[in-house]
Design an enzyme around this catalytic site. Structure first.
Site, PDB file in Angstrom:
ATOM      1  N   ASP A  22       0.850  -1.182   0.000  1.00  0.00           N
ATOM      2  CA  ASP A  22       0.000   0.000   0.000  1.00  0.00           C
ATOM      3  C   ASP A  22       0.894   1.242   0.000  1.00  0.00           C
ATOM      4  O   ASP A  22       1.720   1.410   0.912  1.00  0.00           O
ATOM      5  CB  ASP A  22      -0.847  -0.039   1.293  1.00  0.00           C
ATOM      6  CG  ASP A  22      -2.170   0.663   1.170  1.00  0.00           C
ATOM      7  OD1 ASP A  22      -2.238   1.659   0.439  1.00  0.00           O
ATOM      8  OD2 ASP A  22      -3.137   0.224   1.839  1.00  0.00           O
ATOM      9  N   ASP A  70      -2.910   4.587  -2.553  1.00  0.00           N
ATOM     10  CA  ASP A  70      -3.892   5.097  -1.610  1.00  0.00           C
ATOM     11  C   ASP A  70      -4.328   6.513  -1.979  1.00  0.00           C
ATOM     12  O   ASP A  70      -3.486   7.405  -2.142  1.00  0.00           O
ATOM     13  CB  ASP A  70      -3.255   5.111  -0.213  1.00  0.00           C
ATOM     14  CG  ASP A  70      -4.162   5.685   0.847  1.00  0.00           C
ATOM     15  OD1 ASP A  70      -5.122   4.995   1.217  1.00  0.00           O
ATOM     16  OD2 ASP A  70      -3.923   6.818   1.293  1.00  0.00           O
ATOM     17  N   GLU A 114      -6.866   3.424  -5.591  1.00  0.00           N
ATOM     18  CA  GLU A 114      -8.078   3.584  -4.799  1.00  0.00           C
ATOM     19  C   GLU A 114      -8.856   4.731  -5.420  1.00  0.00           C
ATOM     20  O   GLU A 114      -8.381   5.857  -5.471  1.00  0.00           O
ATOM     21  CB  GLU A 114      -7.736   3.919  -3.347  1.00  0.00           C
ATOM     22  CG  GLU A 114      -8.985   4.048  -2.503  1.00  0.00           C
ATOM     23  CD  GLU A 114      -8.744   4.673  -1.134  1.00  0.00           C
ATOM     24  OE1 GLU A 114      -9.535   4.402  -0.224  1.00  0.00           O
ATOM     25  OE2 GLU A 114      -7.794   5.453  -0.991  1.00  0.00           O
ATOM     26  N   HIS A 148     -10.655  -2.481   4.906  1.00  0.00           N
ATOM     27  CA  HIS A 148     -10.426  -1.923   6.246  1.00  0.00           C
ATOM     28  C   HIS A 148     -11.169  -0.603   6.432  1.00  0.00           C
ATOM     29  O   HIS A 148     -11.153  -0.047   7.526  1.00  0.00           O
ATOM     30  CB  HIS A 148      -8.936  -1.701   6.445  1.00  0.00           C
ATOM     31  CG  HIS A 148      -8.394  -0.666   5.506  1.00  0.00           C
ATOM     32  ND1 HIS A 148      -8.386  -0.833   4.129  1.00  0.00           N
ATOM     33  CD2 HIS A 148      -7.906   0.567   5.735  1.00  0.00           C
ATOM     34  CE1 HIS A 148      -7.885   0.252   3.566  1.00  0.00           C
ATOM     35  NE2 HIS A 148      -7.592   1.115   4.509  1.00  0.00           N
ATOM     36  N   ASP A 149     -11.762  -0.096   5.380  1.00  0.00           N
ATOM     37  CA  ASP A 149     -12.448   1.198   5.454  1.00  0.00           C
ATOM     38  C   ASP A 149     -13.960   1.071   5.543  1.00  0.00           C
ATOM     39  O   ASP A 149     -14.657   2.092   5.550  1.00  0.00           O
ATOM     40  CB  ASP A 149     -12.114   2.054   4.224  1.00  0.00           C
ATOM     41  CG  ASP A 149     -10.701   2.603   4.273  1.00  0.00           C
ATOM     42  OD1 ASP A 149     -10.177   2.811   5.392  1.00  0.00           O
ATOM     43  OD2 ASP A 149     -10.123   2.845   3.201  1.00  0.00           O
TER      44      ASP A 149
END
Ligand code: GLC
Length: 574
Positions: free
Chosen positions: A127, A229, A283, A349-350
Site C-alpha cells: 500500500d 492510496d 483507490e 479496512h475502510d
C-alpha cells in the site's frame, strides 16, 4: 465525512502465473495477465496476529500464519501500510517510506515475510500512501522549518499574510478544515485528511523523483504490486480556486482527477511500473467511466486497475438498493468488457463488515449469506479482493460506547458532531453500523483468550462472538464458511471462465435474485444468488435439469427450483 466513511469506506500459484507473462503481453484489456487471475487477500496487519504480546498485530504474526493464508487458495496479499508511522491513521501517515513501523517489526521480518509468501506462490501488493505523508516525516519537518527550506515545496503552503485561502474540506479534521495554520512560518498547510497527514505537492518534480525512488526501492526488494492510496486526489490546482458553497457534501468531483494526474501516472509508469512485473491499482476510479478507462486502459500506460466505490457505497444503515447493486456491477462489467480491467470488492479496512452491510449477520443467516456473498465476489469478472476475516464471516464489532472506538476520523467526527449540537444518539447508531473499526477488530483465530490474536491486551476489543466465529472451529467442519471459501477459490482457479468469461445478467427485474452466466469457449456456468431472507424464484429461461451443480451453499435444492434464503448455486451448463 459520512460519505467518506462509506467510500474509504489488492496474486498465483496458477499454472499460468509462473509461466512467461511476456509471451501473453499485448495491448488489449482482454489479454491474459497474472493480476487478472489474482485472488487478493487483504491483510490488516495491526489486527491479524500478534507475535510478541504487545496487543498489536505484527509481521512475525503474519509469517506464523503463512500456511493458513496459502490454504485459503488466494494467490496475492495486499498489506495495509507497514512503514514507520506515528499511527495517527494506523499507518496511513508515513514518517519513513523506507522503514518498517516499530509495532510491526523490522526490515528483516519483512524480508522473511516476502520470501515466505513467494515460496508459497503468493504475490505481495504493498500500500503506497502518496497523497500525503505524516507531519513527522523528515520532509515535512524541514518544509515547515522555514519558507526558504529546500523542502518547502514538497507540501502545499499558503502564506498567512495573503488573502485567506479558499475553503478546502478535510475528510478527517475535527473542524473539517483542510488548512492548518502553523506559526513557525506564519503559514497554512493543506491536509485533505488529518492534520498529521499534510498533502504532498505532486506538482514539484523533485518530490515526484523522491517518490519514484521509494517505489523502486520496494520493487527492487521484490514486491509484486502497488495499491495507490487516495491517489486520485494527488494532483491539485495550486491556485486553490474557490469551490461552490456546500461542495463538501459531494467533494469527490472537486478533489479527484486534478490537473496533470494522468501525466504523473504516465511518468510513474515510465519510471517505475514499466521496469518491473507489477500489478497496480488505484483507490478510486475518478468521476465517470471515461475517467476510469483513462486510468486503466492498457494503451494509456498508467495503471492496471482501479476500484470504484459505486457499489460498495450503496450499503447504508437502512439497507441498500438491490436493483442498483445489480445494475452497478452489470454496467461496470459492460463498460470494461473490451478494454481495461475491474476490481471486484465489497469490503476493506475502510468499511464495516460485508456480512452486516450486504448479507445478514443474524445467527440464522450469517454463514449462508457470507457464503453467498463470497460466491458473488469469486464468480465475477475482475480481480476479487477479500478482506481478512470475511472468509470466516466475521461480523461488526457491536461497539456502543465512543470509548470503544479507536478510529481517528470516527473520533474526530464525534467531536465535530458534538460541537455542532447534533443528535448524538443518532450519530452513535450510525458509527455502530458503519465505523471502520467494525472491520478492524482482531482476527478470530480460536476460542482462547483474545481469540488467539494476542497474549497481551489487544489495541482494540475482540469481537464478542469470537467463541462462535473463529478459524479453529471452522477448520475441521466441512460445511464451514471457511471451507466453502476454499472451494470457491479452487473453482475460480480451475475455470478461466470465471476470470475472463463473458458475463450476462439474467432475470434483470428480479428483486431478490442475482442471476448471471459466465462463459468462455466451451465452458458455461450459471450463478444463482438469492440476496434475500425469503424463498424466491429465478426466471432465467435456462433449463437446469441436466446441468451439474459445481458448488452450492445448501446441501439440498428445492424440488421446484426455487431458491432458499441466501442460497447460492453454481451450475455448469451442458
Ligand atoms: C485511504 C485508506 C484509508 C486512509 C485514507 C487516508 O482511503 O484506505 O484507510 O485513512 O486513505 O490515507
Amino acid at each position: 465525512m459520512k460519505k467518506y466513511l462509506c467510500s474509504i469506506t489488492l496474486l498465483l500459484t496458477f499454472v499460468l502465473i509462473g509461466k512467461s507473462q511476456t509471451s501473453l503481453v499485448t495491448k488489449k484489456g482482454t489479454d491474459k495477465k497474472w493480476w487478472k487471475e489474482a485472488i487478493v487477500y487483504q491483510i490488516y496487519p495491526r489486527s491479524f496476529k500478534d507475535s510478541d504480546g504487545d496487543g498489536v498485530g505484527d509481521l512475525k504474526g503474519i509469517i506464523s500464519q503463512l500456511d493458513y493464508i496459502k490454504s485459503l487458495g488466494v494467490n496475492a496479499v495486499w498489506l495495509n501500510p507497514i512503514y514507520s508511522s506515528p499511527n495517527d491513521d494506523n499507518g496511513y501517515d508515513v514518517s519513513d517510506y523506507r522503514n518498517i513501523m516499530k509495532d510491526f517489526g523490522t526490515m528483516a521480518d519483512f524480508d522473511l515475510l516476502l520470501k515466505g509468501l513467494h515460496q508459497r506462490g503468493i504475490k505481495l501488493v504493498m500500500d503506497f500512501v502518496l497523497n500525503h505523508s505524516s507531519d513527522e516525516h523528515e520532509w515535512f519537518k524541514q518544509s515547515k522549518s522555514s519558507r526558504t527550506s529546500p523542502y518547502r515545496d514538497y507540501y502545499h503552503w499558503w502564506d498567512a499574510e495573503r488573502v485567506k485561502p479558499n475553503y478546502r474540506y478535510s475528510l478527517f479534521d475535527v473542524n473539517h478544515d483542510a488548512w492548518k495554520y502553523d506559526s513557525t512560518t506564519n503559514s497554512f498547510y493543506l491536509h485533505y485528511f488529518s492534520r498529521k497527514q499534510p498533502d504532498l505537492n505532486w506538482e514539484n518534480p523533485k518530490l515526484r523523483k523522491e517518490i519514484y525512488d521509494i517505489m523502486k526501492f520496494w520493487a527492487d526488494k521484490g514486491i509484486d504490486g502497488y495499491r495507490l492510496d487516495a491517489f486520485q486526489f494527488a494532483a491539485k490546482d495550486t491556485s486553490f480556486p474557490a469551490f461552490p458553497k456546500g461542495f463538501e457534501k459531494n467533494f469527490v468531483p472537486y478533489y479527484a482527477m486534478g490537473p496533470h494526474l494522468h501525466d504523473y501516472l504516465k511518468e510513474m509508469n515510465q519510471e517505475v511500473f514499466s521496469k518491473y512485473d507489477v500489478m497496480t491499482v488505484a483507490e478510486g476510479a475518478g468521476n465517470n467511466f471515461q475517467d476510469a478507462h483513462d486510468l486503466v486502459d492498457a494503451d494509456r500506460m498508467e495503471l492496471n486497475m482501479a476500484y470504484a466505490f459505486d457499489a460498495i457505497d450503496l450499503a447504508k444503515m437502512e439497507g441498500y438498493d438491490f436493483m442498483k447493486f445489480k445494475g452497478t456491477f452489470t454496467k461496470w462489467d459492460s463498460v470494461f468488457e473490451k478494454e481495461g480491467w475491474l476490481s471486484i470488492f465489497l469490503a476493506s479496512h475502510d468499511q464495516a463488515r460485508i456480512v452486516n452491510r450486504f448479507g445478514n449477520a443474524s445467527p440464522e443467516y450469517r454463514d449462508l449469506s457470507s457464503k453467498m456473498l463470497s460466491t458473488f465476489l469469486l464468480t465475477m469478472r475482475g480481480t476479487p479482493y477479500i478482506y481478512n476475516g470475511d472468509e470466516l464471516a466475521m461480523t461488526n464489532a457491536g461497539f456502543q460506547k465512543i470509548s470503544d472506538f479507536r478510529d481517528m476520523p470516527t473520533l474526530n467526527e464525534y467531536q465535530y458532531q458534538l460541537n455542532h449540537g447534533a443528535d448524538m444518539d443518532k450519530f452513535m447508531k450510525r458509527i455502530e453500523f458503519e465505523s471502520r473499526d467494525n472491520a478492524r477488530t482482531p482476527f478470530q483465530w480460536d476460542a482462547s483468550k483474545n481469540a488467539g490474536f494476542s497474549t497481551g491486551n489487544p489495541w482494540i476489543q475482540v469481537g464478542a462472538n469470537y467463541k462462535a466465529i473463529n478459524r479453529a472451529a471452522q477448520e475441521n467442519d466441512p460445511q464451514s464458511v471457511l471451507n466453502y471459501f476454499r472451494k470457491l477459490t479452487a473453482l475460480r482457479k480451475k475455470y478461466p471462465a470465471f476470470v475472463y468469461g463473458k458475463y450476462t445478467l439474467l432475470d434483470k427485474s428480479n428483486t431478490a435474485i442475482y442471476a448471471y452466466t459466465r462463459e468462455l469457449n466451451d465452458k458455461k456456468f450459471l450463478v444463482l444468488l438469492n440476496f434475500s431472507d425469503h424463498i424466491a424464484k429465478a426466471n432465467t429461461g435456462i433449463k437446469i435439469s441436466n446441468a451439474e451443480i459445481v458448488l452450492a451453499n445448501y446441501s439440498k435444492q428445492l424440488n421446484n427450483g426455487d431458491l432458499q434464503p441466501y442460497e447460492a448455486v453454481i451450475y455448469q451448463l451442458r
